[in-house]
Scaffold this motif. Sequence first.
Motif, short mmCIF file in Angstrom:
data_model
loop_
_atom_site.label_atom_id
_atom_site.label_comp_id
_atom_site.label_asym_id
_atom_site.label_seq_id
_atom_site.Cartn_x
_atom_site.Cartn_y
_atom_site.Cartn_z
N LEU A 114 -1.08 12.08 1.08
CA LEU A 114 -0.01 11.63 0.19
C LEU A 114 0.47 10.25 0.63
CD1 LEU A 114 2.12 14.92 -0.11
CD2 LEU A 114 0.34 14.09 -1.65
N CYS A 115 0.90 9.43 -0.31
CA CYS A 115 1.36 8.06 -0.01
C CYS A 115 0.21 7.25 0.60
CB CYS A 115 2.56 8.06 0.93
SG CYS A 115 3.97 8.97 0.29
N THR A 116 -0.90 7.23 -0.05
CA THR A 116 -2.14 6.71 0.55
C THR A 116 -2.21 5.19 0.65
OG1 THR A 116 -4.52 7.17 0.58
CG2 THR A 116 -3.59 6.52 -1.56
N THR A 137 -2.97 10.29 -3.03
CA THR A 137 -2.00 9.99 -4.08
C THR A 137 -1.11 8.81 -3.69
OG1 THR A 137 -0.05 11.21 -3.32
CG2 THR A 137 -1.78 12.50 -4.36
N ASP A 138 -0.61 8.14 -4.70
CA ASP A 138 0.41 7.12 -4.47
C ASP A 138 1.18 6.92 -5.77
OD1 ASP A 138 0.68 4.89 -1.97
OD2 ASP A 138 1.72 4.37 -3.83
N ILE A 139 2.43 6.54 -5.63
CA ILE A 139 3.25 6.31 -6.81
C ILE A 139 3.04 4.89 -7.36
CG2 ILE A 139 5.35 5.37 -5.73
CD1 ILE A 139 6.91 7.51 -7.42
N GLY A 165 1.14 9.17 -8.90
CA GLY A 165 2.33 9.98 -9.16
C GLY A 165 3.18 10.16 -7.93
N ASP A 166 4.23 10.95 -8.11
CA ASP A 166 5.26 11.13 -7.09
C ASP A 166 4.88 12.28 -6.15
OD1 ASP A 166 7.61 11.21 -5.71
OD2 ASP A 166 8.79 12.08 -7.34
N LEU A 167 4.63 11.97 -4.92
CA LEU A 167 4.28 12.95 -3.88
C LEU A 167 3.32 14.04 -4.39
CD1 LEU A 167 7.50 13.51 -1.73
CD2 LEU A 167 5.51 12.11 -1.20
N TRP A 168 3.66 15.31 -4.21
CA TRP A 168 2.78 16.41 -4.60
C TRP A 168 2.57 16.46 -6.10
CZ3 TRP A 168 0.55 18.83 -0.57
CH2 TRP A 168 1.20 18.81 0.67
N CYS A 184 0.35 12.39 5.75
CA CYS A 184 1.29 11.55 4.99
C CYS A 184 1.96 10.54 5.91
CB CYS A 184 2.36 12.42 4.32
SG CYS A 184 3.47 11.46 3.26
N ASN A 185 1.83 9.29 5.54
CA ASN A 185 2.60 8.22 6.19
C ASN A 185 3.50 7.64 5.10
OD1 ASN A 185 3.62 6.11 7.67
ND2 ASN A 185 1.79 4.83 7.47
N PRO A 186 4.67 8.24 4.92
CA PRO A 186 5.53 7.82 3.81
C PRO A 186 6.34 6.58 4.18
CG PRO A 186 6.61 9.55 5.04
CD PRO A 186 5.30 9.27 5.74
C1 LIG Z 1 4.11 3.37 4.54
S1 LIG Z 1 3.04 3.17 3.15
C2 LIG Z 1 1.61 4.03 3.77
C3 LIG Z 1 0.31 3.57 3.20
C4 LIG Z 1 -0.92 4.15 3.90
N1 LIG Z 1 -0.89 5.60 3.92
C5 LIG Z 1 -1.01 3.62 5.31
O1 LIG Z 1 -0.68 4.35 6.24
O2 LIG Z 1 -1.44 2.46 5.48
C6 LIG Z 1 3.77 4.29 2.02
C7 LIG Z 1 3.10 4.41 0.66
O3 LIG Z 1 3.81 5.41 -0.07
C8 LIG Z 1 3.90 5.05 -1.41
N2 LIG Z 1 5.04 5.79 -1.99
C9 LIG Z 1 6.36 5.51 -1.90
N3 LIG Z 1 7.08 6.47 -2.49
C10 LIG Z 1 6.20 7.39 -2.95
C11 LIG Z 1 6.34 8.62 -3.66
N4 LIG Z 1 7.54 9.10 -3.98
N5 LIG Z 1 5.23 9.30 -3.99
C12 LIG Z 1 3.98 8.82 -3.64
N6 LIG Z 1 3.80 7.65 -2.98
C13 LIG Z 1 4.89 6.96 -2.63
C14 LIG Z 1 4.02 3.55 -1.39
O4 LIG Z 1 3.61 2.98 -2.61
C15 LIG Z 1 3.12 3.19 -0.21
O5 LIG Z 1 1.81 2.91 -0.66
#
Ligand SMILES: C[S@@+](CC[C@H](N)C(=O)[O-])C[C@H]1O[C@@H](n2cnc3c(N)ncnc32)[C@H](O)[C@@H]1O
Length: 280
Positions: A114-116, A137-139, A165-168, A184-186
């Motif tokens: 998640l948050c890729t 996934t990513d938003i 989309g948003d998270l899960w 997940c690295n949010p």
């Molecule tokens: C800290 S970055 C991590 C990117 C990658 N995983 C890395 O470690 O290099 C966080 C990512 O989360 C995405 N993001 C932020 N809020 C989100 C949400 N509610 N749902 C999914 N993705 C989200 C951002 O667009 C961003 O690409």
Amino acid sequence: MTAAVAVALVAKGLAEAGLEQPRREARQLLSSLGGPDGILRADEVLEEGLLQRYLTAGRRRARREPFAYVVGYREFWGLDIAVGPGVLIPRPETEGLVERALALAPDGARVVDLCTGSGAVALAVASSRADLGVDATDISTRALDVAARNVATLGLASRVRLHAGDLWGALPARTHGHYLVCTCNPPYVEARELGTLEPEVRDWEPRLALVPPGGWLRLYTRLARGAMSWLAPGGWLVAEVGARQGDAVAGILCGAGLCDVRQERDLSGQPRYVRGRRPT
Ligand SMILES: C[S@@+](CC[C@H](N)C(=O)[O-])C[C@H]1O[C@@H](n2cnc3c(N)ncnc32)[C@H](O)[C@@H]1O
């Protein structure tokens, strides 16, 4: 102009911009553009096209644009991951998520990242284990465009699928309850901390990748609650956390019902990862 003179010119601009190792960066910039080594081949005359590209890159870097954006990629887990404005530059400590996912994933497991962002974690996992399928996934559609480019370049389209989309909520309903590992690295920076970050991060990396709109506590809470139904029974959630967030995030995972929750440190000794599993 020779390599030595061009490097000196670019290094001067980088020094004036306040960079700590201007000569080293100036040399790296030249070699990453395919130019000669600024020391070993210092007398080599740069071809005009290369010289112009190099001077342009030097000016961009002097505006504190991140080195990885200027050259267009960052190495992660031995892979060249394309990056650019709109996507977070993968950090070395995030490789710890990959190590953990590979150690925790049984043969043939389905993994979700998640948050890729650039897709770095998902691609590292998939490139290391041919038995694993990864959903990512990513938003941010901008980030997903970059991730899609990386999936294609690395030839992993058959095993890495991207979802917006948003998270899960980004995931197809049919995968509900099937994942054996979630990485997940949010975004986890607090808005008030943004001003303390280096200009490369603060002024260039996407805010959405740094600061979660509702705050990091809320985001980890949604992550942990979702894990209780999207993970398969016994499946693991492994999340990266910011400095001083480990205790709170571990508490959130326990509170959501995950078991075997623990915090782990990165190679520099900082508490960096929190993991927990859905009870069987
Ligand atoms: C800290 S970055 C991590 C990117 C990658 N995983 C890395 O470690 O290099 C966080 C990512 O989360 C995405 N993001 C932020 N809020 C989100 C949400 N509610 N749902 C999914 N993705 C989200 C951002 O667009 C961003 O690409």
